[in-house]
Design a protein around this motif. Sequence first.
Motif, PDB file in Angstrom:
ATOM      1  N   MET A 110       0.823  -1.202   0.000  1.00  8.69           N
ATOM      2  CA  MET A 110       0.000   0.000   0.000  1.00  8.69           C
ATOM      3  C   MET A 110       0.862   1.259   0.000  1.00  8.69           C
ATOM      4  N   LEU A 111       1.980   1.227   0.722  1.00  7.36           N
ATOM      5  CA  LEU A 111       2.884   2.375   0.717  1.00  7.36           C
ATOM      6  C   LEU A 111       3.521   2.561  -0.660  1.00  7.36           C
ATOM      7  N   VAL A 112       3.845   1.455  -1.325  1.00  6.11           N
ATOM      8  CA  VAL A 112       4.411   1.541  -2.669  1.00  6.11           C
ATOM      9  C   VAL A 112       3.382   2.081  -3.651  1.00  6.11           C
ATOM     10  N   PHE A 113       2.141   1.576  -3.567  1.00 10.59           N
ATOM     11  CA  PHE A 113       1.085   2.079  -4.447  1.00 10.59           C
ATOM     12  C   PHE A 113       0.867   3.579  -4.232  1.00 10.59           C
ATOM     13  N   GLY A 114       1.016   4.012  -2.991  1.00  6.73           N
ATOM     14  CA  GLY A 114       0.804   5.422  -2.675  1.00  6.73           C
ATOM     15  C   GLY A 114       1.794   6.358  -3.343  1.00  6.73           C
ATOM     16  N   LEU A 115       2.931   5.814  -3.809  1.00  7.09           N
ATOM     17  CA  LEU A 115       3.896   6.633  -4.521  1.00  7.09           C
ATOM     18  C   LEU A 115       3.391   7.043  -5.892  1.00  7.09           C
ATOM     19  N   TRP A 116       2.471   6.260  -6.455  1.00  5.69           N
ATOM     20  CA  TRP A 116       1.943   6.530  -7.799  1.00  5.69           C
ATOM     21  C   TRP A 116       0.484   6.967  -7.793  1.00  5.69           C
ATOM     22  N   ILE A 117      -0.238   6.645  -6.743  1.00  7.02           N
ATOM     23  CA  ILE A 117      -1.661   6.988  -6.679  1.00  7.02           C
ATOM     24  C   ILE A 117      -1.845   8.132  -5.687  1.00  7.02           C
TER      25      ILE A 117
END
Length: 381
Positions: A180-187
Motif C-alpha cells: 500500500m505504501l508503494v502504491f501510494g507513490l503513484w496513486i
Amino acid sequence: MVSSVNQPRPLALTDLMRPHPRGMPVTLVLLTLNGVVFALMLASGGGLLHAVNEVSLAWGAGFGPATQDHQWWRLFTAMFVHFGVMHLALNLWALWDIGRVVERAYGSLRIGGIYVVSGLVGNLASLVVQGNQAVSGGASGAIFGLYGALVVFLWRERRLIERREFRWVMGASALFPLLMLVFGLWIPEIDNAAHAGGLLAGALLGCGTAPRWDPGRSTPAYPPWWSGLLLTAGVLALLLCMPDPPYRFGEEVQARAAIQRFLQEERKIHQRWDVLMDFRQGEQLSFDQMAEQVDRQITAAYQQSFAQLSAVQPVSAVPSQQALSELQAYAALRSEAASKLAEGLRAHDQEKIDQAMMQARNAAAQARKSPAQALPAPVSP
C-alpha cells in the motif's frame, strides 16, 4: 529426558484468526461505527461513490486550515469519515481481517488504544504533509497501526510459532502495508503520510504493550518507556514541522455564509422588481409611486446587503475573498443605480432613468464574471 510440562505451549495463530464475536467486541464496535457514520453522511447529502467535500468537512474530515483553526478534534473524527463506498468497504475488510487477530493477541483495551492513538498520529502526519492541499479521512491510518502492532507481536513470539505458519502470517502482515505504501507513490489519492505515521505509531505501541504469551506471564514484551519516549518525540517533531495554514477556515466559512445570504436576498430583490414592473406596465403605479417603491424595496435592500457583506472582514487570505469583494462592489453599484432611478422617476427624466438602468445592467454584467454566481440584469420600466 526433559519433561515437556514446563515448555511453552505453541501459539496457534489459526485460533487467533477465528475468534468468536464475543472475543472481539472492540473490533465489532469500530466496524459498526464506521458504517453508521457513512450512512449518516449519505443521508446528509454525501456521495455513494465519490466524496462531497462540504459533507465530509461537516462530518469531521481532516483539512489543514480547519484543523489548525482550533478544530483539533478533526484528528480524531477524520478516522471515521470515508470518501465513497469503495473506500469504506476496503477499510472495513482490512479492519475485520486484522482487528480480530490483534484483539485476541493484545486484548480489547489495548487494541482500542492502539487504534485511536495510531489514527491520531497518522492524521497528524497527514496534516503536516498534505497541509491545505487535500481533504483527508478514513480509518486506514488506524488500521495500519494495527498491522504495525501485529508485526511486533509476531516477531516477539516467533519462537512459539510453528515456522511455516510464522512465515505465512508474518509475510502477509508485513507485505500488505508495504504494498500500500508503494502504491501510494503513484496513486495520489492514497494518503501515504497517514499510513506511514499510523504504522510506526502502532509498532511503537506494540513494543510497549504487547503481552507475553508464555504460560503464566502477561508482562509487556519490552520496557514500555522507550517506545513511549520515541512516540512522544515523533509527535513533537510533527508538531514542530507543521506548516502555517494559508488562511483561517472559520473566516472562509463566514465569507461563504455572507455570500450565500446575499445571493438569496438578490433573488428576492429581483422578485420584488418583477412585481413592480408588472404594476408599472399595468399603469397601476405612477412614476412617483414607482420611485417610492424602488427606494423602499430595492435601494434599501441593496444598502442592507452591502452593509452585511462589508461586515465580513477576513484577516487571512480566504479563497472567497475575491467573490466577497466583487459582490460588495456589485451591491454598492446597484444601490446607487436604484437611488438614481428613483430620482429620475420623480423628475420624470427619461434620460436619467435610462442612465440608471444602464448602470444597473453594467453592474449585473460585471457580476456575471464573478466566481460567486451569475446575476440577472434588470428590465427597464
